[in-house]
Motif scaffolding. Sequence first.
Motif, short mmCIF file in Angstrom:
data_model
loop_
_atom_site.label_atom_id
_atom_site.label_comp_id
_atom_site.label_asym_id
_atom_site.label_seq_id
_atom_site.Cartn_x
_atom_site.Cartn_y
_atom_site.Cartn_z
N LYS A 296 0.83 -1.20 0.00
CA LYS A 296 0.00 0.00 0.00
C LYS A 296 0.87 1.25 0.00
N ARG A 298 -0.11 4.10 1.84
CA ARG A 298 -0.31 4.84 3.09
C ARG A 298 -0.53 3.84 4.21
N ASP A 299 -0.10 4.21 5.42
CA ASP A 299 -0.32 3.36 6.59
C ASP A 299 -0.22 4.23 7.83
N LEU A 323 -6.87 12.10 3.89
CA LEU A 323 -6.84 10.68 3.54
C LEU A 323 -6.50 9.83 4.77
N MET A 324 -5.50 10.28 5.53
CA MET A 324 -5.11 9.56 6.73
C MET A 324 -6.26 9.53 7.74
N ASN A 326 -9.45 9.69 7.17
CA ASN A 326 -10.52 8.83 6.70
C ASN A 326 -10.14 7.34 6.77
N GLU A 327 -8.88 7.03 6.44
CA GLU A 327 -8.47 5.63 6.33
C GLU A 327 -8.01 5.04 7.66
N PHE A 328 -7.54 5.89 8.57
CA PHE A 328 -6.98 5.39 9.83
C PHE A 328 -7.53 6.18 11.01
#
Length: 331
Positions: A296, A298-299, A323-324, A326-328
Motif C-alpha cells: 500500500k 499509506r499506513d 486521507l489519513m 478517513n483511512e486510519f
Amino acid sequence: MKYFKWRDKHIERVQELSWQGQTAKEIADTMFKEIGVNLSQRSIRHYTSSKENIEQVVVNDKRRGTEIVINKDGSTTSSTTMQMTEEQAKDPEFVLRAHGFNPDDWDIVSARNNFWQQNSQENGLIDLYQSKITVKPKSDDELTPQDIANLFKADIKPYTVNQVARDTHNLVVPLPDLHFGITTLEDVKGHLDRLLELINNGYKTIVIEQLGDLFHSSQMWSSQTLKGTLLDEVNMVQAVEDAKQFFDVLVTASLKNSTTVHIKQMAGNHSANLEYMFMEYLKAKYPQAVIKNNIKFRDAYLLDNVGIMLAHGDLAPKNLPMLMANEFGGV
C-alpha cells in the motif's frame, strides 16, 4: 547464479532426440543423464523448433485473420486483428497473451498496433486493432521473479538474540529514499554509525520504517521505475547486497538493545516490488522482529499513545491529512 552455456553439440543432440520423437520433458531427462545438467523445457522447445535449414515458416489461420512467421533467427512474428482498449494496447503482457504467447516464456522485440473503429450490430462502434508483434523466447540467463526471491533469501540462517529491556522510551528510525544502486553502502556508513550510537542507548521498542524507494530501480537487469521510466544504469545485484548488509547491521543492533523491534514497510514509486521481496528476506532472517509487509501507499500505527502516519509522499501529498483521517480514524 550459474547458467548453462548452450553449444552446437548440445543443440544438435536435442534436435536429434526431437526427431526421434521425444518430448521436451523426455529430452530434458535424457540430457541430464548424458551431461548432468537440468535443461529447461522452454529452451529445449526453442532449439527444437528452430532448425538452421529453415529460412522461414509461415502459418496462416484464416478464421482469425492471423499470420504467424517463424524467423530464422529464432524470433516469431505474429499478425492478427483484435478488439482491445488503448490501455491494453500499451500492456506488453496483454498483447502477448492476445497473440497466444505466454509472457513467462516470451519477450516482445517490437510491436505495432494500428487502430480503427468499426460498427457492430451488437455493440455499436467498437475499437479494433491490426496488431503485429515480433517476439523471442526468454533466455535461460534472465532472472525470473522466483530468481529474485531466491537472491534475497540466499543462505538465510534465522538470527536470534537475547533481548533486554534497556529503557522505558521508544525509538523510531525513519528510512526514506535510500535508493541503493545509486547509493552505496560506503555512502551511508557515516549515517549508520551515528544510528548505532543512538540505538546502543537501549529502548523499550524500536521501530524501523522503510518508507519507500529502498532501491533505485524496480528491475534487476534494466534500470527503470515501476511505471517504466528509464533511469541511469545501476548495478542492482550489488544494490541488493548493500541493502542486506545495511539492514543486517541495523536490525541486529536494534534487537540487542530493545524489548521489541518493529519493521514497517511503505511502497515507493521506484522499487515497491523489490521492497516487498526484501521484507520477506528480513522476515526469514529475523523471526524475532515484528514485520508488517505491504504494497500500500499509506499506513498508520500507534506507538504507545502516539499516532504515526506513513506515506512515501509521491501520491496525493496535498490530501494526505484528510486521507489519513478517513483511512486510519482509530489511530
